[in-house]
Design a protein around this motif. Structure first.
Motif, PDB file in Angstrom:
ATOM      1  N   PRO A 275      51.446  29.633  46.961  1.00  0.00           N
ATOM      2  CA  PRO A 275      52.616  30.270  46.325  1.00  0.00           C
ATOM      3  C   PRO A 275      52.772  31.750  46.693  1.00  0.00           C
ATOM      4  CG  PRO A 275      51.481  28.861  44.761  1.00  0.00           C
ATOM      5  CD  PRO A 275      50.599  28.933  45.981  1.00  0.00           C
ATOM      6  N   GLU A 276      51.660  32.455  46.817  1.00  0.00           N
ATOM      7  CA  GLU A 276      51.748  33.875  47.151  1.00  0.00           C
ATOM      8  C   GLU A 276      52.207  34.080  48.597  1.00  0.00           C
ATOM      9  OE1 GLU A 276      48.507  36.127  45.722  1.00  0.00           O
ATOM     10  OE2 GLU A 276      49.158  37.969  46.725  1.00  0.00           O
TER      11      GLU A 276
ATOM     12  N   LYS B 174      60.625  30.243  49.613  1.00  0.00           N
ATOM     13  CA  LYS B 174      60.784  31.622  49.162  1.00  0.00           C
ATOM     14  C   LYS B 174      62.257  31.865  48.822  1.00  0.00           C
ATOM     15  CE  LYS B 174      61.262  34.354  53.302  1.00  0.00           C
ATOM     16  NZ  LYS B 174      61.690  35.387  53.844  1.00  0.00           N
ATOM     17  N   ASN B 175      62.467  32.781  47.918  1.00  0.00           N
ATOM     18  CA  ASN B 175      63.836  33.149  47.572  1.00  0.00           C
ATOM     19  C   ASN B 175      64.422  33.929  48.742  1.00  0.00           C
ATOM     20  OD1 ASN B 175      63.511  32.031  45.050  1.00  0.00           O
ATOM     21  ND2 ASN B 175      62.743  33.942  44.165  1.00  0.00           N
TER      22      ASN B 175
ATOM     23  N   GLN C  97      55.879  33.514  48.608  1.00  0.00           N
ATOM     24  CA  GLN C  97      56.590  34.658  48.011  1.00  0.00           C
ATOM     25  C   GLN C  97      56.651  35.839  48.985  1.00  0.00           C
ATOM     26  OE1 GLN C  97      55.876  36.425  43.842  1.00  0.00           O
ATOM     27  NE2 GLN C  97      54.636  37.733  45.163  1.00  0.00           N
ATOM     28  N   ASP C  98      55.516  36.109  49.651  1.00  0.00           N
ATOM     29  CA  ASP C  98      55.443  37.287  50.520  1.00  0.00           C
ATOM     30  C   ASP C  98      56.086  37.071  51.881  1.00  0.00           C
ATOM     31  OD1 ASP C  98      54.121  38.332  48.437  1.00  0.00           O
ATOM     32  OD2 ASP C  98      52.122  38.277  49.331  1.00  0.00           O
TER      33      ASP C  98
ATOM     34  N   LYS D 270      54.759  32.693  40.884  1.00  0.00           N
ATOM     35  CA  LYS D 270      55.276  33.613  41.907  1.00  0.00           C
ATOM     36  C   LYS D 270      56.787  33.440  42.028  1.00  0.00           C
ATOM     37  CE  LYS D 270      51.194  35.031  42.980  1.00  0.00           C
ATOM     38  NZ  LYS D 270      50.732  36.324  42.539  1.00  0.00           N
ATOM     39  N   GLN D 271      57.388  34.317  42.836  1.00  0.00           N
ATOM     40  CA  GLN D 271      58.836  34.241  43.047  1.00  0.00           C
ATOM     41  C   GLN D 271      59.133  33.155  44.082  1.00  0.00           C
ATOM     42  OE1 GLN D 271      61.172  36.307  41.467  1.00  0.00           O
ATOM     43  NE2 GLN D 271      59.390  36.822  40.239  1.00  0.00           N
ATOM     44  N   ASN D 272      59.115  31.907  43.637  1.00  0.00           N
ATOM     45  CA  ASN D 272      59.371  30.779  44.525  1.00  0.00           C
ATOM     46  C   ASN D 272      60.419  29.894  43.874  1.00  0.00           C
ATOM     47  OD1 ASN D 272      57.176  31.375  46.247  1.00  0.00           O
ATOM     48  ND2 ASN D 272      55.775  30.405  44.820  1.00  0.00           N
TER      49      ASN D 272
END
Ligand code: PRT
Ligand code: ZN
Length: 284
Positions: free
Chosen positions: A55-56, A185-186, A59-60, A78-80
């Motif tokens: 997940p990280e 990822k967004n 996100q990254d 995370k931002q997913n």
């Protein structure tokens, strides 16, 4: 433009993930000893990573998408975004207590200690249900925590239930059901997103096919209306005349969930010579 996907390096989701890519027609030499490989016939690069890190990395932007258990996605927060459920790696996350305890509901866990590797999911569940228990985070062998006096209860992944059984624990509450999911990822680059859409098109075709069967049967012509009404199919069944007068061959598609029930009704209504054939890909 290449789409980068993270897949578990080894573990319970590795084989299912690689099998899915293969069924999508994506050829990649099975080199999970390598950190990353490039598909031969699709703009895809596969990174092999530990599931907890995926997940990280998504996100990254180290990778664009990844396959992880829903439990890992929710725990890492995370931002997913969840793009697609994938139907394998199914399990549940449950609270369990020693079998000989009288505890039967989570309200009885007030003031108790619960051991888990999923503190974030557990905390939000306990808060939502107004249970105040202390959480002991441990990274593995959670099931032995009550026996060694570390906790009064555990919160862990359950699949067949045999780990709980062998450790004299009983499940008192299912908190979450989980399966492998595709996360992205967004704010993905537009061109990369187009490759993702192509991949998703294939994944959906493969998954639909898995849950459907092609059925062929023979039926007397005077029973055709009734038999066709039992077959949901994609549009309407195909009907072809048999060489034997008064009989037809009927072809259709049946969903796995309705499968046995429909077959029983077809038989009871005069269908004969029923053949069931697996479908490889299904595009609607
Ligand atoms: O090395 P890495 O960090 O990448 O892998 P990992 O060891 O953290 O994960 P891994 O490979 O064990 O599991 C990956 C994912 O598979 C999990 O996050 C879940 O989404 C999913 N999954 C499905 C499971 C199970 N089934 C499962 N049965 N993950 C773990 N288990 C374990 C569980 O922890 C318990 O110890 O199996 C035991 C329970 O199984 P039963 O059948 O005895 O109930
Ligand atoms: Zn892990």
């Amino acid at each position: 433009m290449t789409l980068k996907i993270a897949v578990q390096k080894s573990g319970r989701l590795h084989d299912g993930s690689m099998q899915l890519l293969k069924e999508c027609g994506i050829e990649c030499s099975n080199g999970s000893n390598q950190l990353r490989i490039r598909a031969a016939n699709f703009p895809l690069e596969i990174f092999f990573l530990r599931d907890d890190d995926i997940p990280e990395y998504v996100q990254d932007g180290v990778v664009d998408i990844g396959i992880v258990g829903e439990n890992v996605m929710l725990e890492k927060k995370k931002q997913n975004r969840l793009v697609e459920k994938l139907g394998f790696g199914k399990c549940r996350l449950s609270i369990a207590v020693p079998r000989n305890e009288e505890i039967t509901s989570i309200s009885e866990l007030n003031g108790k200690r619960i051991a888990t590797s999923y503190p974030v999911i557990l905390r939000s569940y306990l808060d939502m249900n107004l249970v105040s228990a202390s959480i002991h985070e441990i990274s593995g062998s959670v099931e032995i925590a009550p026996r060694i006096g570390l906790a009064d209860a555990i919160f862990d992944i359950v699949s067949s239930g045999s780990t709980l059984f062998n450790n004299e624990l009983k499940e008192i509450q299912t908190v979450l059901t989980s399966e492998a999911v595709l996360i992205a990822k967004n704010n993905m680059d537009e061109e990369v997103n187009r490759v993702l859409e192509r991949l998703l098109f294939r994944i959906r075709a493969v998954r639909k096919a898995r849950y459907n069967k092609y059925v062929l049967l023979n039926a007397p012509n005077d029973k055709l209306d009734l038999i066709c009404s039992l077959l949901p199919g994609m549009k309407s069944p195909t009907i072809l005349p048999l060489a034997e007068p008064g009989w037809s061959s009927v072809h259709s598609v049946i969903h796995e969930n309705d499968f046995w029930e429909v077959i029983e009704q077809l038989k009871a209504n005069g269908a004969e010579g029923i053949l069931i054939v697996p479908i490889e890909k299904m595009i609607l």
